[in-house]
Design an enzyme around this catalytic site. Structure first.
Site, PDB file in Angstrom:
ATOM      1  N   ARG A 272       0.843  -1.193   0.000  1.00  0.00           N
ATOM      2  CA  ARG A 272       0.000   0.000   0.000  1.00  0.00           C
ATOM      3  C   ARG A 272       0.879   1.244   0.000  1.00  0.00           C
ATOM      4  O   ARG A 272       1.888   1.307   0.704  1.00  0.00           O
ATOM      5  CB  ARG A 272      -0.924   0.022   1.227  1.00  0.00           C
TER       6      ARG A 272
ATOM      7  N   HIS B 165      -0.524  -0.646 -10.093  1.00  0.00           N
ATOM      8  CA  HIS B 165      -1.310  -1.377  -9.089  1.00  0.00           C
ATOM      9  C   HIS B 165      -1.949  -2.629  -9.690  1.00  0.00           C
ATOM     10  O   HIS B 165      -3.158  -2.864  -9.579  1.00  0.00           O
ATOM     11  CB  HIS B 165      -2.388  -0.470  -8.476  1.00  0.00           C
TER      12      HIS B 165
ATOM     13  N   GLU C 129      -3.248   7.555  -6.488  1.00  0.00           N
ATOM     14  CA  GLU C 129      -3.413   6.748  -7.697  1.00  0.00           C
ATOM     15  C   GLU C 129      -4.622   7.244  -8.493  1.00  0.00           C
ATOM     16  O   GLU C 129      -5.701   7.426  -7.920  1.00  0.00           O
ATOM     17  CB  GLU C 129      -3.604   5.276  -7.324  1.00  0.00           C
TER      18      GLU C 129
END
Length: 344
Positions: free
Chosen positions: A253, A301, A282
């Protein structure tokens, strides 16, 4: 009575996968499907829930009259719960039911379960891939070679990276993902060091002090959950404790790491490289300093993006539907008190 199930899929965990898995567990279920556009359309906040896709109106229209919802990203808000009174179970095919208003579901008597560990193997494998890519400069040398440049200068001593064999690699977090990464690193012959306050004290390689781990690690890889204790865990001070020429990898994370500190450490040479699949914001904002930092490998991601993850996620939530249909205890329930009430 026939169990009415809505399989609300997307372009990763397909509605067809969810439907097939549910029918395998409950052959006589009545399964309807609806499809949401994630990941082609990014997830976001829908009313009061995060990381969701679609609209409340779309969910309500599809969900009315169903007993069970299986989904990955569908928004389950207070309004959705209020307008779908037949709903008794929501099974979310991801590591946590972020897209569900748990207090509202509990108040409505709706059990909520999820799929922990669905992407542990995929994320562990991606962590190793990122590590090798940055250590051996795979993306940049590929780009040169594909452009017709035969760059022998990458064989110069000062441009060479590390081998995993014999290298101290520090893992922060030893859960489902971290433990798999450790296993693979051990097979490579790395010296595996682990910092996790909740790990078994007898665990080989366990280091009880984070600073000690940092001073001993040439590669640092993060695998902790984001909590009040771990948010911003690795900042400029912590990076400075790593030996000069070290590497940082984060496929966990973004909130665990101070990325501005990483950029500073890359520019001054304290870090030799870094590899990331997760970020503080993001998508990464245009013009972010990380985008122009030296020797950084970045992916959007996608560590948990494998066909096996989608299939496994569907099987995990379908198994919960099967337990629900048979009146058994749910394996991964966020609000088990709801099911306890139903049993009484």
């Amino acid at each position: 009575m026939t169990l009415r199930v809505l399989a609300a899929g997307d372009n990763f965990v397909l509605s067809s996968l969810l439907k097939s898995a549910v029918l395998h567990e409950v052959p006589d279920a009545e399964v309807s499907t609806v499809d949401f556009p994630w990941p082609d359309v990014p997830f976001g906040k829908v009313a009061e829930v995060d990381e969701a896709t679609g609209t409340e109106e779309e969910m309500i229209s599809a969900l009315r009259g169903h007993d069970v919802l299986v989904t990955q990203m569908g928004a389950v808000t207070e309004r959705v719960l209020r307008e779908c009174p037949d709903l008794k179970l929501v099974a979310v095919s991801r590591g946590g039911p972020i897209n569900v208003n748990i207090p509202a579901a509990t108040a409505a008597g709706v059990a909520v379960c999820y799929a922990p560990g669905r992407n542990a193997t995929a994320t562990a494998e991606m962590t190793i891939a990122l590590m090798l890519a940055v250590l051996r400069r795979v993306p940049e040398t590929h780009a040169h070679t594909a452009n017709g440049e035969w760059r022998g200068d990458y064989y110069r001593y000062e441009r060479c990276g590390l081998e995993l064999e014999g290298t101290p690699v520090g893992l922060v977090g030893y859960g489902a993902i971290g433990s798999r990464v450790a296993k693979v690193l051990t097979a490579f012959g790395a010296e595996v060091l682990i910092y996790d306050p909740y790990a078994d004290p007898s665990l080989p390689g366990l280091v009880h002090d984070l600073d000690d781990l940092l001073t001993r690690s040439r590669i640092l890889t993060l695998h902790a959950r984001v909590t009040e204790e771990t948010e911003g865990l690795i900042g400029l001070r912590e990076l400075s404790l790593l030996p000069r020429g070290s590497y940082v990898v984060n496929a966990a994370r973004g909130a665990l790491l101070d990325y501005s500190a990483v950029v500073e450490a890359l520019h001054d040479g304290h870090l030799a490289g870094a590899a990331f699949d997760t970020y503080a914001v993001e998508p990464i904002p245009s013009g972010d300093a990380l985008l122009s930092a030296p020797n950084v490998v970045m992916t959007p991601h996608i560590a948990g993006a494998s066909k096996a993850v989608a299939e496994k996620a569907a099987r995990i939530v379908a198994a919960e539907v099967g337990r629900f249909a048979r009146g058994e205890e749910l394996a991964n329930c966020s609000n088990p008190e709801v099911r306890d009430v139903h049993r009484r």
